[in-house]
Design a protein around this motif. Structure first.
Motif, PDB file in Angstrom:
ATOM      1  N   GLU A   1      20.293  43.461  55.593  1.00  0.00           N
ATOM      2  CA  GLU A   1      19.057  42.835  55.121  1.00  0.00           C
ATOM      3  C   GLU A   1      18.485  41.942  56.221  1.00  0.00           C
ATOM      4  OE1 GLU A   1      17.495  39.673  51.713  1.00  0.00           O
ATOM      5  OE2 GLU A   1      19.570  40.402  51.620  1.00  0.00           O
ATOM      6  N   SER A   2      17.229  42.167  56.537  1.00  0.00           N
ATOM      7  CA  SER A   2      16.563  41.343  57.544  1.00  0.00           C
ATOM      8  C   SER A   2      15.065  41.389  57.307  1.00  0.00           C
ATOM      9  CB  SER A   2      16.878  41.867  58.955  1.00  0.00           C
ATOM     10  OG  SER A   2      16.135  41.166  59.917  1.00  0.00           O
ATOM     11  N   HIS A   3      14.486  40.230  57.161  1.00  0.00           N
ATOM     12  CA  HIS A   3      13.046  40.074  56.984  1.00  0.00           C
ATOM     13  C   HIS A   3      12.699  38.639  57.365  1.00  0.00           C
ATOM     14  CE1 HIS A   3      14.234  38.166  53.192  1.00  0.00           C
ATOM     15  NE2 HIS A   3      14.915  39.266  52.924  1.00  0.00           N
TER      16      HIS A   3
ATOM     17  N   SER B   1      17.094  46.837  60.320  1.00  0.00           N
ATOM     18  CA  SER B   1      16.648  46.048  59.184  1.00  0.00           C
ATOM     19  C   SER B   1      16.579  46.890  57.916  1.00  0.00           C
ATOM     20  CB  SER B   1      15.258  45.472  59.472  1.00  0.00           C
ATOM     21  OG  SER B   1      14.743  44.844  58.314  1.00  0.00           O
ATOM     22  N   TRP B   2      17.317  46.443  56.911  1.00  0.00           N
ATOM     23  CA  TRP B   2      17.158  46.981  55.566  1.00  0.00           C
ATOM     24  C   TRP B   2      16.141  46.046  54.900  1.00  0.00           C
ATOM     25  CZ3 TRP B   2      19.015  44.518  50.916  1.00  0.00           C
ATOM     26  CH2 TRP B   2      18.799  45.286  49.769  1.00  0.00           C
ATOM     27  N   VAL B   3      15.216  46.576  54.189  1.00  0.00           N
ATOM     28  CA  VAL B   3      14.115  45.865  53.528  1.00  0.00           C
ATOM     29  C   VAL B   3      13.335  44.940  54.480  1.00  0.00           C
ATOM     30  CG1 VAL B   3      15.039  46.032  51.188  1.00  0.00           C
ATOM     31  CG2 VAL B   3      15.552  44.009  52.490  1.00  0.00           C
ATOM     32  N   PRO B   4      12.709  45.504  55.507  1.00  0.00           N
ATOM     33  CA  PRO B   4      11.998  44.648  56.462  1.00  0.00           C
ATOM     34  C   PRO B   4      10.888  43.810  55.834  1.00  0.00           C
ATOM     35  CG  PRO B   4      11.449  46.972  56.811  1.00  0.00           C
ATOM     36  CD  PRO B   4      12.574  46.925  55.827  1.00  0.00           C
ATOM     37  N   PHE B   5      10.392  44.226  54.671  1.00  0.00           N
ATOM     38  CA  PHE B   5       9.351  43.457  53.983  1.00  0.00           C
ATOM     39  C   PHE B   5       9.926  42.605  52.844  1.00  0.00           C
ATOM     40  CE2 PHE B   5       6.901  47.485  55.035  1.00  0.00           C
ATOM     41  CZ  PHE B   5       6.404  47.001  56.223  1.00  0.00           C
ATOM     42  N   GLY B   6      11.247  42.574  52.712  1.00  0.00           N
ATOM     43  CA  GLY B   6      11.856  41.818  51.620  1.00  0.00           C
ATOM     44  C   GLY B   6      11.386  42.294  50.264  1.00  0.00           C
ATOM     45  N   GLU B   7      11.005  43.577  50.201  1.00  0.00           N
ATOM     46  CA  GLU B   7      10.452  44.186  48.988  1.00  0.00           C
ATOM     47  C   GLU B   7       9.286  43.385  48.420  1.00  0.00           C
ATOM     48  OE1 GLU B   7      13.539  45.275  46.193  1.00  0.00           O
ATOM     49  OE2 GLU B   7      14.233  46.860  47.531  1.00  0.00           O
TER      50      GLU B   7
ATOM     51  N   TRP C   1       7.114  42.363  64.743  1.00  0.00           N
ATOM     52  CA  TRP C   1       8.061  41.267  64.965  1.00  0.00           C
ATOM     53  C   TRP C   1       9.501  41.773  65.060  1.00  0.00           C
ATOM     54  CZ3 TRP C   1      11.324  39.664  60.750  1.00  0.00           C
ATOM     55  CH2 TRP C   1      12.094  38.528  61.014  1.00  0.00           C
ATOM     56  N   GLN C   2       9.896  42.666  64.169  1.00  0.00           N
ATOM     57  CA  GLN C   2      11.290  43.135  64.179  1.00  0.00           C
ATOM     58  C   GLN C   2      11.647  43.800  65.516  1.00  0.00           C
ATOM     59  OE1 GLN C   2      13.636  42.398  61.965  1.00  0.00           O
ATOM     60  NE2 GLN C   2      12.992  42.762  59.869  1.00  0.00           N
ATOM     61  N   PRO C   3      10.919  44.812  65.978  1.00  0.00           N
ATOM     62  CA  PRO C   3      11.286  45.431  67.263  1.00  0.00           C
ATOM     63  C   PRO C   3      11.181  44.468  68.454  1.00  0.00           C
ATOM     64  CG  PRO C   3       9.789  46.854  66.053  1.00  0.00           C
ATOM     65  CD  PRO C   3       9.857  45.549  65.313  1.00  0.00           C
TER      66      PRO C   3
END
Length: 161
Positions: free
Chosen positions: A37-39, A60-66, A95-97
């Motif tokens: 999980e990362s957002h 990242s799992w759930v990059p938008f935090g659902e 942002w993530q990459p």
């Protein structure tokens, strides 16, 4: 399987640094990737640091935090998006990459899929990255893998299915 040429890499999911250390220490091959999980509200910088040290790519799992906690209306992300002519989702996907994290957003909507790909024509400044870093609450939205009670509840739900 490696010796037989059946696999070239392995991956992991939801391995905290201590569990990742176990798998690396007691196997011939470290995972190539660990999906966690990362957002913006749960950035997992310490876990990312350990993975980088061990040559494991963070995904990242759930990059938008659902979309929880108003993620898509978050004022800092929205302001940064406006400055670049981008949506909050696009800011997060840029942002993530930029942090060295792989993210694969899920969508069944063609227009969102196209928007998700349109993130390579801008870069976030160091100041913008710092502002996003300040959003970190250092807590999961979903499931604490280190809480034995939560693990037992989740295990029961899976076994009862």
């Amino acid at each position: 399987m490696v010796d037989e040429g059946l696999i070239r890499a392995i991956g992991a999911a939801n391995f905290h640094p201590d569990r990742l250390a176990d798998i690396i220490s007691f196997n011939r091959m470290a995972p190539a990737v660990n999906q966690i999980e990362s957002h913006p509200y749960f950035q997992q910088a310490e876990a990312q640091g350990y993975m980088e040290l061990r040559g494991v790519t963070m995904e990242s799992w759930v990059p938008f935090g659902e979309g929880c906690e108003g993620m898509f209306e978050q004022p800092v992300l929205a302001e940064i998006g406006r400055a670049h002519g981008k949506s909050v989702a696009q800011v997060i996907l840029r942002w993530q990459p930029q942090r060295g994290i792989v993210c694969i957003p899920k969508s069944v909507h063609r227009e969102r899929m196209e928007e998700n790909f349109d993130v390579f024509d801008f870069e976030l400044s160091e100041g913008e990255m710092t502002r996003i870093a300040a959003l970190d609450r250092r807590a999961t939205f979903f499931f604490d893998h280190r809480d034995p009670a939560q693990v037992e509840r989740q295990s029961k739900r899976i076994l009862d299915v």
